[in-house]
Design a protein around this motif. Structure first.
Motif, short mmCIF file in Angstrom:
data_model
loop_
_atom_site.label_atom_id
_atom_site.label_comp_id
_atom_site.label_asym_id
_atom_site.label_seq_id
_atom_site.Cartn_x
_atom_site.Cartn_y
_atom_site.Cartn_z
N ARG A 195 0.85 -1.21 0.00
CA ARG A 195 0.00 0.00 0.00
C ARG A 195 0.87 1.25 0.00
N LEU A 196 1.94 1.19 0.80
CA LEU A 196 2.86 2.34 0.87
C LEU A 196 3.50 2.60 -0.50
N THR A 197 3.86 1.51 -1.19
CA THR A 197 4.48 1.66 -2.51
C THR A 197 3.53 2.37 -3.47
N SER A 198 2.25 1.93 -3.48
CA SER A 198 1.27 2.59 -4.37
C SER A 198 1.10 4.05 -3.99
N ARG A 199 1.09 4.30 -2.68
CA ARG A 199 0.89 5.68 -2.22
C ARG A 199 2.05 6.58 -2.67
N VAL A 200 3.27 6.06 -2.53
CA VAL A 200 4.44 6.88 -2.92
C VAL A 200 4.47 7.09 -4.44
N GLN A 201 4.03 6.08 -5.18
CA GLN A 201 3.95 6.26 -6.65
C GLN A 201 3.02 7.43 -6.98
N GLU A 202 1.88 7.48 -6.28
CA GLU A 202 0.93 8.59 -6.52
C GLU A 202 1.53 9.93 -6.08
N ILE A 203 2.22 9.92 -4.93
CA ILE A 203 2.82 11.16 -4.42
C ILE A 203 3.83 11.72 -5.42
N LYS A 204 4.69 10.85 -5.94
CA LYS A 204 5.75 11.33 -6.85
C LYS A 204 5.14 11.82 -8.17
N LYS A 205 4.11 11.14 -8.64
CA LYS A 205 3.45 11.57 -9.89
C LYS A 205 2.79 12.93 -9.67
N TYR A 206 2.07 13.05 -8.55
CA TYR A 206 1.39 14.31 -8.24
C TYR A 206 2.43 15.44 -8.10
N SER A 207 3.54 15.13 -7.43
CA SER A 207 4.56 16.16 -7.19
C SER A 207 5.17 16.63 -8.50
N PHE A 208 5.36 15.70 -9.43
CA PHE A 208 5.91 16.11 -10.73
C PHE A 208 4.89 16.98 -11.48
N ASP A 209 3.64 16.53 -11.48
CA ASP A 209 2.61 17.27 -12.23
C ASP A 209 2.37 18.67 -11.66
N ASN A 210 2.68 18.84 -10.38
CA ASN A 210 2.41 20.14 -9.73
C ASN A 210 3.70 20.77 -9.21
N LYS A 211 4.80 20.51 -9.90
CA LYS A 211 6.11 20.91 -9.34
C LYS A 211 6.26 22.42 -9.15
N ASP A 212 5.73 23.23 -10.06
CA ASP A 212 5.91 24.69 -9.92
C ASP A 212 5.15 25.21 -8.70
N GLU A 213 3.93 24.72 -8.58
CA GLU A 213 3.08 25.14 -7.46
C GLU A 213 3.71 24.72 -6.12
N LEU A 214 4.20 23.49 -6.07
CA LEU A 214 4.80 22.99 -4.82
C LEU A 214 6.10 23.71 -4.50
N PHE A 215 6.86 24.04 -5.53
CA PHE A 215 8.12 24.78 -5.33
C PHE A 215 7.80 26.13 -4.67
N ASN A 216 6.83 26.84 -5.23
CA ASN A 216 6.47 28.16 -4.67
C ASN A 216 5.91 28.03 -3.26
N GLN A 217 5.14 26.99 -3.04
CA GLN A 217 4.60 26.77 -1.69
C GLN A 217 5.73 26.49 -0.70
N ALA A 218 6.71 25.69 -1.13
CA ALA A 218 7.85 25.39 -0.24
C ALA A 218 8.61 26.68 0.11
N LEU A 219 8.79 27.57 -0.89
CA LEU A 219 9.50 28.83 -0.62
C LEU A 219 8.77 29.64 0.45
N GLU A 220 7.46 29.75 0.30
CA GLU A 220 6.65 30.50 1.27
C GLU A 220 6.75 29.88 2.66
N SER A 221 6.65 28.55 2.70
CA SER A 221 6.66 27.86 4.00
C SER A 221 8.01 28.00 4.69
#
Ligand code: SF4
Length: 397
Positions: free
Chosen positions: A31-57
């Motif tokens: 289950r963890l493996t499937s979850r991490v696969q989804e996390i990495k895919k989501y993170s790639f698809d939303n990389k610009d948004e997450l990058f900016n959010q990380a800067l703010e945080s």
């Protein structure tokens, strides 16, 4: 690598294979493996948004953040920080990213490796490239390690793991007394919380993070949405790297050390670093193939790779070992580096993909890269008369 080193490495890899193969079929790990696969895919698809959010945080948490487009940019930032602190000795934790930017080769000051495996390789001085991301000295026998430690520290330890560990530990701790700066990588970054997650067994990252200044260099591909996601990533990495569910330590750094225990006055630098600086590194990642960025650094691909088991760390690029390292070298450096890192050494067997928790299709990536590489003139070429070479060397090259 010497034949004896390759043999020791294969033995160590067999131990890891046995441990991780028994754990990876457990339902919770699946289950963890499937979850991490989804996390990495989501993170790639939303990389610009997450990058900016990380800067703010990070900003909100009083963590300084700097962006480095290249290795040189990252090294310049580190140079400036070390100059500011007049650093003569720095405490370093194990990090593929610090290997990628060539930190040790660049700095003239005294860098003390705090991870035992890395410290052994540092004391070895020559031919000291790591062979595995979490077991850098897995190719050295206990007798060889005792010899290295005795020669470089002027001691007389026997081929006893505990004795070696104690001698290296006390030597490292003594040398670190004067270090005011610690430097490490990060295993994952949580964009929402602005937290950096680091896993280790030795407790050494805790030491590194207790210095006045803690510099953390991490690739932009380490950013995931939340702390829960970051912990899922490092848990899966641990499982596939070691066959254990967790490491002894999981550090979550979300700001400098502080206290408000006296009249609610905010004071920094209680025990940990008074200043935390994060350097987010691109270095070709923006250009890299999506699947290459899914890597969580467990090293399970090289453990199962027939080429890596046969030739060792000459198959790969810097600290990025094996086929995935070859693929990354095209983006971090160029086509020529990719060719020289072993583009044509791969058998395209796909065992790396089968054993990768993220199913990174390294064999397909390398096969495509060969086609592109041929177009720009990088392909194996026969030298001289092919039949004569075959007769002489049993090889056309
Ligand atoms: S496809 Fe290439 S990199 Fe992957 S396991 Fe086989 S030889 Fe190694």
């Amino acid at each position: 690598m010497k034949p004896s080193e390759l043999e020791t490495m294969r033995k160590s890899f067999n131990t890891v294979k046995e441990r991780s193969s028994s754990i990876k079929d457990i339902p919770s790990i699946k289950r963890l493996t499937s979850r991490v696969q989804e996390i990495k895919k989501y993170s790639f698809d939303n990389k610009d948004e997450l990058f900016n959010q990380a800067l703010e945080s990070f900003k909100r948490n009083d963590i300084e953040v700097k962006f480095a487009e290249t290795s040189d940019d990252a090294l310049h930032i580190i140079d400036d920080l070390l100059e500011e602190y007049d650093a003569k000795v720095i405490a370093k934790a194990k990090s593929n990213t610090l290997g990628e930017i060539g930190l040790k080769e660049h700095l003239n000051i005294n860098i003390i490796e705090t991870d035992l495996g890395d410290r052994i390789l540092q004391l070895k001085k020559v031919d000291n490239k790591p062979v595995h991301p979490t077991g850098p000295a897995s190719h050295l026998s206990v007798s060889e390690i005792a010899g290295i430690v005795n020669e470089s520290l002027g001691v007389d330890v026997g081929p006893e793991p505990k004795e070696i560990m104690e001698v290296v530990r006390s030597d490292v701790l003594k040398r670190l007394e004067s270090a005011g700066v610690g430097i490490s990588g990060a295993n994952a970054i949580a964009a929402e919380e602005g937290s950096l997650v680091m896993v280790h067994n030795e407790g050494n990252i805790s030491i590194v993070s207790l210095k006045d200044l803690h510099i953390i260099v991490a690739g932009i591909d380490k950013i995931v949405p939340s702390l829960e996601d970051a912990i899922s990533v490092v848990k899966l990495e641990t499982t596939f790297a070691t066959g254990n569910f967790v490491t002894s330590y999981m550090n979550v750094i979300s700001g400098p050390s502080k206290t408000a225990d006296i009249e609610k006055k905010l004071l920094k630098n209680m025990y940990g670093a008074e200043r935390v600086v994060v350097i987010l590194l691109d270095n070709g990642r923006s250009e890299a193939i999506e699947e290459c960025l899914y890597c969580i650094g467990c090293g399970n691909c090289i453990v199962h790779c027939p080429v890596y088991n046969a030739v060792g760390n000459e198959f790969g690029f810097n600290n990025y070992l094996g086929g995935r390292g070859v693929a990354m070298s095209k983006f971090i450096e160029d086509d020529e580096t990719c060719f020289n890192s072993g583009l044509y050494m791969c058998t395209l067997c796909g065992l790396c993909t089968l054993n990768c928790p993220l199913s990174i299709p390294t064999n397909e990536i390398l096969e495509n890269m060969r086609k592109l590489s041929t177009d720009v003139g990088f392909y194996p070429k026969a030298h001289g008369n092919i039949m004569e070479n075959v007769r002489k060397n049993n090889s056309p090259y």
